[in-house]
Every structure is written in C-alpha cells, then in structure tokens.
Design a protein around this motif. Structure first.
Motif, PDB file in Angstrom:
ATOM      1  N   THR A 182       8.817  32.295   0.454  1.00 42.74           N
ATOM      2  CA  THR A 182       8.010  31.127   0.104  1.00 42.74           C
ATOM      3  C   THR A 182       7.206  31.453  -1.150  1.00 42.74           C
ATOM      4  OG1 THR A 182       7.800  30.439   2.408  1.00 42.74           O
ATOM      5  CG2 THR A 182       6.165  29.581   0.870  1.00 42.74           C
ATOM      6  N   THR A 183       7.269  30.578  -2.130  1.00 43.97           N
ATOM      7  CA  THR A 183       6.624  30.836  -3.419  1.00 43.97           C
ATOM      8  C   THR A 183       5.164  30.409  -3.389  1.00 43.97           C
ATOM      9  OG1 THR A 183       8.751  30.476  -4.491  1.00 43.97           O
ATOM     10  CG2 THR A 183       6.820  30.437  -5.896  1.00 43.97           C
ATOM     11  N   LEU A 184       4.329  31.194  -4.068  1.00 41.77           N
ATOM     12  CA  LEU A 184       2.892  30.944  -4.118  1.00 41.77           C
ATOM     13  C   LEU A 184       2.466  30.576  -5.541  1.00 41.77           C
ATOM     14  CD1 LEU A 184       1.935  34.157  -2.138  1.00 41.77           C
ATOM     15  CD2 LEU A 184       1.924  31.848  -1.219  1.00 41.77           C
ATOM     16  N   PRO A 185       1.438  29.750  -5.679  1.00 41.03           N
ATOM     17  CA  PRO A 185       0.922  29.425  -7.015  1.00 41.03           C
ATOM     18  C   PRO A 185       0.035  30.545  -7.539  1.00 41.03           C
ATOM     19  CG  PRO A 185      -0.299  28.205  -5.358  1.00 41.03           C
ATOM     20  CD  PRO A 185       0.770  28.958  -4.623  1.00 41.03           C
ATOM     21  N   LEU A 186       0.667  31.668  -7.831  1.00 42.01           N
ATOM     22  CA  LEU A 186      -0.072  32.891  -8.148  1.00 42.01           C
ATOM     23  C   LEU A 186       0.850  33.850  -8.868  1.00 42.01           C
ATOM     24  CD1 LEU A 186      -2.633  34.741  -7.510  1.00 42.01           C
ATOM     25  CD2 LEU A 186      -1.384  35.458  -5.472  1.00 42.01           C
ATOM     26  N   GLY A 187       0.342  34.528  -9.892  1.00 37.70           N
ATOM     27  CA  GLY A 187       1.098  35.587 -10.544  1.00 37.70           C
ATOM     28  C   GLY A 187       1.992  35.103 -11.666  1.00 37.70           C
ATOM     29  N   ASP A 188       2.427  36.053 -12.499  1.00 39.77           N
ATOM     30  CA  ASP A 188       3.317  35.751 -13.617  1.00 39.77           C
ATOM     31  C   ASP A 188       4.231  36.965 -13.821  1.00 39.77           C
ATOM     32  OD1 ASP A 188       4.588  34.946 -15.886  1.00 39.77           O
ATOM     33  OD2 ASP A 188       2.780  34.702 -17.115  1.00 39.77           O
ATOM     34  N   PRO A 189       5.493  36.900 -13.357  1.00 42.80           N
ATOM     35  CA  PRO A 189       6.133  35.769 -12.673  1.00 42.80           C
ATOM     36  C   PRO A 189       5.511  35.521 -11.302  1.00 42.80           C
ATOM     37  CG  PRO A 189       7.535  37.705 -12.590  1.00 42.80           C
ATOM     38  CD  PRO A 189       6.402  38.057 -13.499  1.00 42.80           C
ATOM     39  N   VAL A 190       5.757  34.330 -10.770  1.00 40.01           N
ATOM     40  CA  VAL A 190       5.058  33.905  -9.566  1.00 40.01           C
ATOM     41  C   VAL A 190       5.364  34.819  -8.377  1.00 40.01           C
ATOM     42  CG1 VAL A 190       4.788  31.486 -10.201  1.00 40.01           C
ATOM     43  CG2 VAL A 190       6.889  32.227  -9.066  1.00 40.01           C
ATOM     44  N   TYR A 191       4.357  34.966  -7.541  1.00 39.16           N
ATOM     45  CA  TYR A 191       4.499  35.732  -6.313  1.00 39.16           C
ATOM     46  C   TYR A 191       5.208  34.900  -5.247  1.00 39.16           C
ATOM     47  CZ  TYR A 191       1.154  39.478  -7.504  1.00 39.16           C
ATOM     48  OH  TYR A 191       0.519  40.559  -8.048  1.00 39.16           O
ATOM     49  N   GLN A 192       5.879  35.601  -4.360  1.00 42.43           N
ATOM     50  CA  GLN A 192       6.346  35.002  -3.119  1.00 42.43           C
ATOM     51  C   GLN A 192       5.653  35.728  -1.974  1.00 42.43           C
ATOM     52  OE1 GLN A 192      10.640  35.291  -3.732  1.00 42.43           O
ATOM     53  NE2 GLN A 192      10.714  33.184  -4.428  1.00 42.43           N
ATOM     54  N   MET A 193       5.852  35.270  -0.756  1.00 41.53           N
ATOM     55  CA  MET A 193       5.139  35.859   0.372  1.00 41.53           C
ATOM     56  C   MET A 193       5.417  37.359   0.498  1.00 41.53           C
ATOM     57  SD  MET A 193       3.009  33.895   1.976  1.00 41.53           S
ATOM     58  CE  MET A 193       2.792  34.781   3.516  1.00 41.53           C
ATOM     59  N   LEU A 194       6.604  37.792   0.110  1.00 40.75           N
ATOM     60  CA  LEU A 194       6.927  39.212   0.176  1.00 40.75           C
ATOM     61  C   LEU A 194       5.955  40.021  -0.676  1.00 40.75           C
ATOM     62  CD1 LEU A 194       8.581  41.652   0.949  1.00 40.75           C
ATOM     63  CD2 LEU A 194      10.266  41.016  -0.798  1.00 40.75           C
ATOM     64  N   GLU A 195       5.767  39.619  -1.933  1.00 42.83           N
ATOM     65  CA  GLU A 195       4.832  40.338  -2.794  1.00 42.83           C
ATOM     66  C   GLU A 195       3.413  40.282  -2.246  1.00 42.83           C
ATOM     67  OE1 GLU A 195       7.736  38.658  -5.961  1.00 42.83           O
ATOM     68  OE2 GLU A 195       7.354  38.435  -3.826  1.00 42.83           O
ATOM     69  N   LEU A 196       3.020  39.118  -1.700  1.00 40.58           N
ATOM     70  CA  LEU A 196       1.653  38.994  -1.190  1.00 40.58           C
ATOM     71  C   LEU A 196       1.424  39.919   0.001  1.00 40.58           C
ATOM     72  CD1 LEU A 196      -1.036  37.622  -1.590  1.00 40.58           C
ATOM     73  CD2 LEU A 196      -0.309  35.835  -0.002  1.00 40.58           C
ATOM     74  N   LYS A 197       2.427  40.073   0.866  1.00 37.51           N
ATOM     75  CA  LYS A 197       2.312  41.026   1.969  1.00 37.51           C
ATOM     76  C   LYS A 197       2.090  42.446   1.426  1.00 37.51           C
ATOM     77  CE  LYS A 197       2.633  38.673   5.739  1.00 37.51           C
ATOM     78  NZ  LYS A 197       1.625  38.766   6.802  1.00 37.51           N
ATOM     79  N   LEU A 198       2.823  42.796   0.389  1.00 39.79           N
ATOM     80  CA  LEU A 198       2.673  44.121  -0.209  1.00 39.79           C
ATOM     81  C   LEU A 198       1.288  44.284  -0.842  1.00 39.79           C
ATOM     82  CD1 LEU A 198       6.202  44.513  -1.869  1.00 39.79           C
ATOM     83  CD2 LEU A 198       5.446  45.317   0.381  1.00 39.79           C
ATOM     84  N   VAL A 199       0.767  43.191  -1.393  1.00 41.75           N
ATOM     85  CA  VAL A 199      -0.587  43.218  -1.959  1.00 41.75           C
ATOM     86  C   VAL A 199      -1.628  43.447  -0.869  1.00 41.75           C
ATOM     87  CG1 VAL A 199      -2.387  41.808  -3.037  1.00 41.75           C
ATOM     88  CG2 VAL A 199      -0.078  41.784  -3.974  1.00 41.75           C
ATOM     89  N   MET A 200      -1.549  42.655   0.198  1.00 42.59           N
ATOM     90  CA  MET A 200      -2.576  42.688   1.239  1.00 42.59           C
ATOM     91  C   MET A 200      -2.682  44.060   1.905  1.00 42.59           C
ATOM     92  SD  MET A 200      -4.044  39.756   1.213  1.00 42.59           S
ATOM     93  CE  MET A 200      -3.828  39.921  -0.561  1.00 42.59           C
ATOM     94  N   TYR A 201      -1.564  44.759   1.989  1.00 48.11           N
ATOM     95  CA  TYR A 201      -1.542  46.039   2.689  1.00 48.11           C
ATOM     96  C   TYR A 201      -1.447  47.226   1.736  1.00 48.11           C
ATOM     97  CZ  TYR A 201      -0.101  42.704   6.326  1.00 48.11           C
ATOM     98  OH  TYR A 201      -0.021  41.627   7.173  1.00 48.11           O
ATOM     99  N   ILE A 202      -1.783  47.021   0.476  1.00 49.49           N
ATOM    100  CA  ILE A 202      -1.540  48.055  -0.536  1.00 49.49           C
ATOM    101  C   ILE A 202      -2.356  49.318  -0.296  1.00 49.49           C
ATOM    102  CG2 ILE A 202      -3.297  47.238  -2.197  1.00 49.49           C
ATOM    103  CD1 ILE A 202      -1.041  47.821  -4.357  1.00 49.49           C
TER     104      ILE A 202
END
Length: 595
Positions: A132-152
């Motif tokens: 699922t794509t998020l309105p965040l990042g360049d290139p845009v984040y998807q939920m996978l990247e956000l999970k990696l961010v939250m638990y970094i």
C-alpha cells in the motif's frame, strides 16, 4: 481508528522524523551485520500472491528503495484450508530452519504477515497490503518501507530472534533519549499501547503484574499475568486489566489512550520471540502439522502465556471466522506446549496505533487525520504533478500521479498511480487507483475506482473495478435468485444488472456453486486498452446514477474481482507505474531547469 479528539504530538513527530532520517541514510545502500535486520520475511496467501510479492521486492531492490545485503523472503501458505497468521508463523519458521539450519539462531528476523486479498480495501487486493502506497518519501514509501522505518532501532538492541507484525498498521512511539527498547528476554516480548476500553474490545489486552514502582515513565518493562483476546468490558474489569489514571500522571497517552478518560487498558501490536521459543514452536508444528484449521498468531499464542493463563480460551470460538472441530484440539496442544512461557511487555505510554485496512480508514488517515499527517509527515501531494492549491484541496491526497492543471480534486479523496486528463472532476470521499481518465469526466462522490491488467483467454486485457466506497464485498447470498439483497452503490444489484442489459445468470461463472457476492459476481468488463476500460466502467456507473440503460458490446468479457486477482498481470501494472515515474521525473526536471 480515529485520532480526531487528540492533538498531534510534537515528541512523536520529532521521534518519527529521526527514524525516517535514519532509514533514508541506508535506503538503497548495503547494510552491515548488526546494523539492520538480517532477514525480512513476508507471508503470502498462496503461490500467486508470493510471485506478485517477489516481483515487487525485486523491482524495489532494482530501484534501490530498500536496504541492500538483507535477505528478503516471501513464504506462501500451503494450498487448501486457511491456516491463519499463526499457521503462517509456524510455516515461516519451518522454511527458515530448512534454509539456514543452525545459522538461524544467530539472525534477527522481521516477520510481516501480509497474506490475504484485502476485500475491505480492494485497491490493495492485487499488489498486496504490504505494498500500500503512502503519501510520503521520494520515491514514495509503501507500507513495507514504513515497517522498516518504525522498527529501525530494534535490531541493534535485540537478541537473535523473530519480531512478528502485521502489514496494515502503523505504530508511532517516542521514548526518552537515554532509553532503548530492548528485546533480550527469553520467551515472548510484546509491545503495549494505552487504549480506551471501547477500542480494546477489538484488540488483544494485557493483564499486567502489579509493579512496586510509584512512578511511571514513557517506557516501562513489565511482566504480564495473562492475555485477553478481544475481551468485552466486563472481562477487562474482572481480570484486572483496567488501569486508572492518577492525578498529575506523568505518562503521555497516545491515540488509543483518550486523555479525557480516567480508565484505560494496554493493547497489543507487535511481539518478539527468542530463538529457543521459536524452536519449541517448531516442535509443536511437527506434532500438529499439516494444519487444517486457522490459528491466530495473537489470540492462540499469547493467551497461553503468563502465570494467569488457563485453557478456557481453547474452547471459545466467538472470534473465529470459521469454526472447526480440530481447532480446540490444536489450541489445547499450543496451550500445554507454551504454558509457563513468560510474556514480557514493553509498555510504550507515548505511542499511537493506526490501522489502515479498510477504505474508510484509508481515506480518513490520508486526508482528514491531521494528527497522523503531522506526526508522520504525510503530504497532500507526494511525487506528483498536480494543479495549484486552489484546485487541489489540502485535505485531498495525490500520490505518484499526473493530474492536469484544469482538474479539481475534492476533499477526502485519494488519487494514486493515475493520470487525470483536462477538466476531470473527482468528487468527495473517493479512491482513484491505477486509472487513466480522459478529459471532461466527472467522478461522483464515494466512488472506488481501480484499474488492473489481466491475462485471460490467451490475451492481455484491462479491467476497471468501480464500486461504492461503502460496498461490502464480503456479503454473500445463497443464489442468483437472491441478488436483490446485494447492494452496489446503494442500489440493488438486480436493478444494476437490468440497467446494464445483463441477466442475473451472466454474473455467475460456470461451475461456481458458492454463494454470490460483489467479490465473485462477473460485473466488470475487460477491454484491450486502459482508457476504454475506464470509460466503460464510468458509463455503467453513470447509467446507475441516472437510472438509464447502458449496454456493453456483445464481445466484451465480464470478469469478477476474484478472477481479476487470480489472473492479474503484475508486470503490466508495474510498467504503468514506471511510465508515470519517468513522466513525473521528466516534468520535474524540466521545471527545475527552467527555474
């Protein structure tokens, strides 16, 4: 989950930005051992979904959108009966053991449950909710990247083991600068968030052991007496799960902990299993496998833990989607194997938990939720070419799209991976995904519109799925004779079929004896090109709103959502996204060079 009663948290905003900055520094770069996860596992519902996930991960790695030198695996559930995320956990551990053997005990592993076809958010059905794509990042984040961010920050303070999480939730948290979240205790270790009693009825709830500490901080390490799965309010009180706020309580409560309430409980989100416990789960799996019932990774594992756990839950099937005679037997085996295993709890008193698993949650959090927008840094326009602010309402959201300057996008609407031609108007509370909409087109309010590519009948076709935002894809009727009870855009499906010049029998695939629903009703036409597909689906919708007839060409093949997902052409859909990426990049480069 609504956050509209609670103000954005500046400390959460700062902490989240720090995590995003850390991830951006390693995004697309090789990471060293101990710096990040050794292995990231994503579960899939079946082999087709597995292939789709692997294709997208490969594309992300090619474009350097993920950290490198990490082992990314996708494990599919076996064919046959649904096994639940608990069954997926067991199968994943078995796959890892087979692949890595003794080395497995040295790895820090993130396990993301992403199986299923997201019938409550159909725009995630084809490519998966973890993408699922998020309105965040360049290139845009998807939920996978956000999970990696939250638990970094987790791997560097974690003993080898497995962190288990789900694909469709966001956890934001803040701790003091001199504190760390450590996963270094045997057994299970779970994150806990303060929540209202109302919200807790749909979550897992921790009954914590009393503490001798007179003061409470934003981070606490506690032991859990027992775990409740989706309890009613009375059970929370009787079990001792309900906590009372004290005057001048120093704790800061997040989204689920309503600051105006005097009482709260602690609910679950993510948990860690140390490797010795993972080995015990493998022993269990050998004893009960192959699975022929659904196991819940939260309810069926965590309810067996803690000194207060009893086997009573094994016979409670109130929260089970499908009752099975084997379930009680399997639960009892899980209980007796895990009985006595500690359940450690890391209490995050300044944390927020957001779920993005339905069309309503998706629209609210991306357009109306000012708290999440501030705390996570979500944008109204992410990697897109859009009209000026007067035409693009600030409470709309456009992601990875080309929108003509003459277009108007109303509040509460999300546009993703789409092209909107001149003078297109998109009304309120709508989702437009993967579409190419020609000029001078009006999209009514509460419209869900998603274009996909499929391979059927020996050729490539495009299908645009149009639904009402509130349409229930899971509701089914016993036979075609009952389709009057199915609602499409608030209108009986029987009336819709009549307006489209179809017969009720056209909706059912040959040999399908299951119940009929919007998920398996053949009401979506396939066309050789994307724009024709969009135009036809909009004409069908217009006929419905104007109560006028619209007949499809006779040679057009009708498909149901289930068939569309089964025959999806991932390569073609990613190709369209790549085309958008190149066009947006070219346009931005032209603007920068002229500036």
């Amino acid at each position: 989950m609504s956050a509209h009663q609670i103000s954005p948290d500046a400390s959460l905003q700062k902490a989240t930005k720090e995590k995003l900055d850390k991830f951006n520094k390693i995004r697309g770069k090789a990471v060293q051992t101990g710096e990040f996860w050794d292995i990231v596992v994503i579960t899939a519902a079946d082999e087709k979904q597995k292939l789709a996930y692997e294709q997208q991960i490969a594309e992300k790695l090619r474009r350097k959108e993920l950290p490198l030198w990490v082992q990314y695996h996708v494990f599919a559930d076996p064919p046959g009966v649904k096994i639940g995320n608990g069954g997926s956990t067991l199968y994943s551990i078995q796959h890892l053991q087979e692949q890595y053997d003794d080395k497995l005990s040295t790895f820090r592993i993130l396990l993301i449950h992403a199986g299923g076809y997201s019938q409550r958010l159909p725009s995630a059905s084809a490519l998966g909710k973890i993408f699922t794509t998020l309105p965040l990042g360049d290139p845009v984040y998807q939920m996978l990247e956000l999970k990696l961010v939250m638990y970094i920050d987790f791997p560097s303070h974690m003993e080898p083991g497995i962190l288990v999480t789900c694909a469709d939730d966001i956890e934001l948290y803040c701790i003091k600068e001199n504190e760390t979240i450590r996963f270094d205790r045997p057994g299970f270790t779970a994150l806990a968030h303060p929540s209202s009693l109302t919200i807790a009825t749909t979550h897992g709830v921790f009954v914590l052991e009393p503490t001798v500490e007179s003061e409470h901080g934003v981070l606490e390490y506690r032991s859990c007496h027992s775990f409740l799965h989706k309890p009613n309010t009375k059970t929370m009180y009787v079990s001792g799960a309900v906590c009372k706020k004290v005057k001048h309580d120093p704790r800061s409560f997040g989204e689920l902990g309503d600051n105006s309430a005097d009482e709260f409980v602690y609910t679950d989100s993510t948990y860690y299993i140390d490797h010795l416990t993972a080995k015990r789960l493998l022993v269990l799996f050998k004893e009960i496998g192959p699975l022929d019932c659904e196991i819940d990774a939260y309810g069926d594992f965590l309810q067996a833990l803690g000194p207060g756990a009893t086997s009573a839950y094994t016979r409670n099937t109130a929260n089970v989607t499908k009752e099975d005679a084997k379930l009680v037997e399997v639960r009892e085996k899980i209980f007796f194997l895990l009985k006595g295993t500690p359940l450690n709890v890391i209490v995050l008193n300044n944390s927020k938990f957001y779920h993005i698993g339905t069309t309503q949650e998706y629209l609210f959090h991306f357009t109306a939720d000012l708290n999440l927008r501030a705390e996570l840094g979500l944008l109204p326009k992410a990697f897109s070419i859009c009209p000026n602010d007067a035409a693009l309402n600030v409470s709309a959201c456009v992601i990875h799209s080309l929108v003509d300057p003459s277009c108007t996008v109303a509040p509460g609407t999300v546009i993703e991976y789409s092209i909107l031609g001149p003078n297109v108007t998109v009304s309120r509370n709508s989702i437009i995904s993967g579409c190419w909409i020609a000029g001078d087109t009006h999209i009514p309010s509460n419209t869900f519109m998603h274009s996909l590519s499929v391979n059927v009948s020996g050729g490539k076709k495009f299908v645009t799925v149009v639904l009402g935002i509130d349409d229930n894809l899971k509701k089914s009727v016993a036979s075609v004779a009952d389709i009057v009870d199915l609602q499409f855009f608030g209108t009986s499906l029987l009336m819709c079929v009549d307006l489209w010049g179809l017969s009720a029998s056209d909706l059912v695939s040959s040999g399908d004896r299951s119940g009929l629903s919007l998920w398996n009703a053949r009401i979506f036409p396939g066309f050789p090109d994307l724009q024709s597909s969009v135009t036809a689906s909009l004409k069908m919708l217009e006929a419905l709103h104007s109560k006028s007839s619209y007949k499809l060409p006779k040679e057009v093949q009708l498909l149901c959502l289930q068939e569309i997902i089964n025959h999806k052409d991932i390569g073609e859909m990613l190709k369209f996204r790549q085309h958008l990426y190149e066009e947006i990049s070219r346009h931005r480069a032209a603007v920068w060079s002229s500036g």
